[in-house]
Design a protein around this motif. Structure first.
Motif, PDB file in Angstrom:
ATOM      1  N   LEU A 164       3.751   5.114   1.286  1.00  0.00           N
ATOM      2  CA  LEU A 164       4.793   5.434  -0.401  1.00  0.00           C
ATOM      3  C   LEU A 164       5.254   4.775  -0.469  1.00  0.00           C
ATOM      4  O   LEU A 164       5.046   3.721  -1.487  1.00  0.00           O
ATOM      5  CB  LEU A 164       5.685   6.068  -0.858  1.00  0.00           C
ATOM      6  CG  LEU A 164       5.755   8.097  -0.820  1.00  0.00           C
ATOM      7  CD1 LEU A 164       6.920   8.795  -1.017  1.00  0.00           C
ATOM      8  CD2 LEU A 164       4.567   8.262  -1.461  1.00  0.00           C
ATOM      9  N   SER A 165       5.385   3.116   0.481  1.00  0.00           N
ATOM     10  CA  SER A 165       6.014   2.264   0.585  1.00  0.00           C
ATOM     11  C   SER A 165       4.349   1.176  -0.363  1.00  0.00           C
ATOM     12  O   SER A 165       5.397   0.149  -0.866  1.00  0.00           O
ATOM     13  CB  SER A 165       6.913   1.585   1.724  1.00  0.00           C
ATOM     14  OG  SER A 165       8.159   1.907   1.557  1.00  0.00           O
ATOM     15  N   ALA A 166       3.478   1.471   0.946  1.00  0.00           N
ATOM     16  CA  ALA A 166       2.678   0.917  -0.268  1.00  0.00           C
ATOM     17  C   ALA A 166       1.952   0.813  -0.920  1.00  0.00           C
ATOM     18  O   ALA A 166       1.390   0.157  -2.149  1.00  0.00           O
ATOM     19  CB  ALA A 166       1.640   1.250   1.155  1.00  0.00           C
ATOM     20  N   GLU A 167       1.897   2.320  -1.651  1.00  0.00           N
ATOM     21  CA  GLU A 167       1.869   2.285  -2.660  1.00  0.00           C
ATOM     22  C   GLU A 167       2.657   1.717  -3.941  1.00  0.00           C
ATOM     23  O   GLU A 167       1.959   1.505  -4.478  1.00  0.00           O
ATOM     24  CB  GLU A 167       1.650   4.542  -3.062  1.00  0.00           C
ATOM     25  CG  GLU A 167       0.624   5.000  -3.832  1.00  0.00           C
ATOM     26  CD  GLU A 167       1.469   6.509  -3.727  1.00  0.00           C
ATOM     27  OE1 GLU A 167       1.101   6.773  -4.839  1.00  0.00           O
ATOM     28  OE2 GLU A 167       1.334   7.713  -3.225  1.00  0.00           O
ATOM     29  N   LEU A 168       4.048   1.770  -3.315  1.00  0.00           N
ATOM     30  CA  LEU A 168       4.828   1.121  -4.658  1.00  0.00           C
ATOM     31  C   LEU A 168       4.915  -0.408  -4.416  1.00  0.00           C
ATOM     32  O   LEU A 168       4.930  -1.112  -5.024  1.00  0.00           O
ATOM     33  CB  LEU A 168       6.317   1.459  -4.024  1.00  0.00           C
ATOM     34  CG  LEU A 168       6.303   2.263  -4.845  1.00  0.00           C
ATOM     35  CD1 LEU A 168       8.237   3.079  -4.008  1.00  0.00           C
ATOM     36  CD2 LEU A 168       6.779   3.379  -6.065  1.00  0.00           C
ATOM     37  N   ASP A 267      -9.875   7.147   4.473  1.00  0.00           N
ATOM     38  CA  ASP A 267      -8.613   7.765   3.492  1.00  0.00           C
ATOM     39  C   ASP A 267      -8.438   7.091   2.198  1.00  0.00           C
ATOM     40  O   ASP A 267      -9.090   6.267   2.286  1.00  0.00           O
ATOM     41  CB  ASP A 267      -7.483   8.019   4.426  1.00  0.00           C
ATOM     42  CG  ASP A 267      -6.752   7.016   4.965  1.00  0.00           C
ATOM     43  OD1 ASP A 267      -6.700   6.061   4.616  1.00  0.00           O
ATOM     44  OD2 ASP A 267      -6.154   7.931   5.749  1.00  0.00           O
ATOM     45  N   ASN A 268      -8.095   7.895   1.408  1.00  0.00           N
ATOM     46  CA  ASN A 268      -7.782   7.320   0.726  1.00  0.00           C
ATOM     47  C   ASN A 268      -6.598   5.894   0.321  1.00  0.00           C
ATOM     48  O   ASN A 268      -6.449   5.029   0.080  1.00  0.00           O
ATOM     49  CB  ASN A 268      -6.878   8.122  -1.211  1.00  0.00           C
ATOM     50  CG  ASN A 268      -7.747   9.053  -1.102  1.00  0.00           C
ATOM     51  OD1 ASN A 268      -9.394   8.583  -1.417  1.00  0.00           O
ATOM     52  ND2 ASN A 268      -7.978   9.943  -1.746  1.00  0.00           N
ATOM     53  N   TRP A 269      -5.810   6.158   1.722  1.00  0.00           N
ATOM     54  CA  TRP A 269      -4.465   4.697   1.429  1.00  0.00           C
ATOM     55  C   TRP A 269      -5.525   3.447   1.654  1.00  0.00           C
ATOM     56  O   TRP A 269      -5.537   2.319   1.015  1.00  0.00           O
ATOM     57  CB  TRP A 269      -3.801   5.066   2.111  1.00  0.00           C
ATOM     58  CG  TRP A 269      -2.045   4.515   2.338  1.00  0.00           C
ATOM     59  CD1 TRP A 269      -1.270   5.009   1.552  1.00  0.00           C
ATOM     60  CD2 TRP A 269      -1.783   3.246   3.111  1.00  0.00           C
ATOM     61  NE1 TRP A 269      -0.547   3.832   2.112  1.00  0.00           N
ATOM     62  CE2 TRP A 269      -1.115   3.011   2.736  1.00  0.00           C
ATOM     63  CE3 TRP A 269      -3.094   2.920   4.512  1.00  0.00           C
ATOM     64  CZ2 TRP A 269      -0.590   1.737   3.821  1.00  0.00           C
ATOM     65  CZ3 TRP A 269      -2.952   1.961   4.791  1.00  0.00           C
ATOM     66  CH2 TRP A 269      -1.493   1.591   4.737  1.00  0.00           C
ATOM     67  N   LYS A 270      -6.702   3.527   2.505  1.00  0.00           N
ATOM     68  CA  LYS A 270      -6.871   2.642   3.423  1.00  0.00           C
ATOM     69  C   LYS A 270      -8.083   1.697   2.397  1.00  0.00           C
ATOM     70  O   LYS A 270      -7.567   1.125   1.881  1.00  0.00           O
ATOM     71  CB  LYS A 270      -7.614   3.282   5.041  1.00  0.00           C
ATOM     72  CG  LYS A 270      -6.430   3.010   6.415  1.00  0.00           C
ATOM     73  CD  LYS A 270      -7.831   3.303   7.039  1.00  0.00           C
ATOM     74  CE  LYS A 270      -6.805   3.918   8.652  1.00  0.00           C
ATOM     75  NZ  LYS A 270      -6.941   5.969   8.380  1.00  0.00           N
ATOM     76  N   THR A 271      -8.603   3.010   2.138  1.00  0.00           N
ATOM     77  CA  THR A 271      -9.783   2.452   0.676  1.00  0.00           C
ATOM     78  C   THR A 271      -8.755   1.476  -0.795  1.00  0.00           C
ATOM     79  O   THR A 271      -9.162   0.779  -1.092  1.00  0.00           O
ATOM     80  CB  THR A 271     -10.267   3.679   0.092  1.00  0.00           C
ATOM     81  OG1 THR A 271     -10.685   4.537   1.424  1.00  0.00           O
ATOM     82  CG2 THR A 271     -11.297   2.784  -0.980  1.00  0.00           C
TER      83      THR A 271
END
Length: 289
Positions: A164-168, A267-271
């Motif tokens: 979530l930190s990366a998403e932010l 996965d979506n996060w890495k993409t």
């Protein structure tokens, strides 16, 4: 909606709670009796699927339990309220969980506090309600689990907080959390296999920060921590990405991503992170031409 058993029980509970104490009964027994009726009302509303009314009844039960000095029962009542509210009113559920946490921490039960903080994190994370607060709650839950030596659960929470930190866009925090998770995972043969994944994610965070020096330093650090890491596909992929970024070679970068994805589906996060880094490379190239 017609009158239900819950409505009848709620009226009885309100009447008991507002009644005066007689000669032969104590104030405590009055609040206990009212609490029991509110609890019955909360359960009756649950049967009818009237979740908000159920939550309110359980909260009123909790208030009565506190007046009767029954703190353990009050904790349970607030928790029951949160479970009912979760169906219709996420913020009311969070507020009830905060009241539960206040009581369990006062009682020194930090393991239970961690469980409830994790519940809060899941509510905020669901449907992207509040990613920032979800991250903070996962991190706080992780800290409490760690304090109670529940390390495996702590690291699950830290992992969620890192994602979530990366998403932010908070990559420094994500990086530190992935390093924390990796360090603990190295201590057990059961979790050591997953370390290469956390190391890769940590390097991707460095690239997203645009810090190639930190990315290379991290690769060197990880190779010292786990001598098997340099021979893994994850390490070779990370190294190829760092080199491509260092040379500002978009074609080399794109080829590395494509080849890795052919064998290990991204996965979506890495993409999302990889696209972010590629966009930054393209912008740098545009500034040079």
């Amino acid at each position: 909606m017609g009158a239900s058993r819950g409505d009848s029980l709620l009226q009885q509970a309100d009447k008991k709670a507002s009644s005066s104490t007689g000669w032969f009964s104590s104030s405590s027994s009055k609040w206990e009796d009212a609490a029991d009726l509110y609890q019955q009302a909360g359960n009756a509303y649950k049967v009818d699927g009237r979740w908000t009314e159920s939550g309110k009844a359980f909260e009123r039960e909790a208030d009565c339990r506190l007046k009767a000095d029954e703190k353990n029962d009050a904790m349970n009542a607030f928790y029951n309220a949160s479970k009912s509210y979760k169906k219709t009113d996420p913020m009311a559920a969070v507020n009830a969980l905060h009241k539960t946490i206040k009581l369990v921490t006062e009682a020194g039960n930090f393991r239970q506090a961690a469980d409830r903080e994790k519940d809060i994190a899941q509510i905020f994370a669901q449907d992207g309600l509040d990613i920032g607060r979800a991250r903070d709650s996962y991190q706080r839950a992780g800290d409490w689990y760690k304090q109670e030596d529940a390390n495996a659960t702590a690291n699950q929470c830290y992992q969620q907080a890192a994602e979530l930190s990366a998403e932010l866009g908070d990559f420094p925090t994500a990086l530190q959390l992935y390093k924390t998770v990796a360090d603990w995972s190295l201590t057990s043969p059961l979790t050591k296999y997953s370390v290469k994944e956390y190391f890769l994610r940590a390097v991707l965070c460095c690239l997203a920060m645009g810090d190639l020096v930190l990315a290379q330093r991290s690769l060197d650090e990880f190779a010292q921590k786990d001598v098997t890491f340099p021979s893994t596909r994850e390490s070779k992929f990370a190294k190829e990405l760092v080199d491509a970024c260092d040379e500002a070679d978009i074609e080399r970068y794109t080829a590395a991503v494509f080849q890795y994805d052919q064998v290990t589906k991204l996965d979506n996060w890495k993409t999302n992170i990889l696209l972010r880094v590629k966009k930054a490379l393209e912008e740098d190239e545009g500034n040079l031409t």
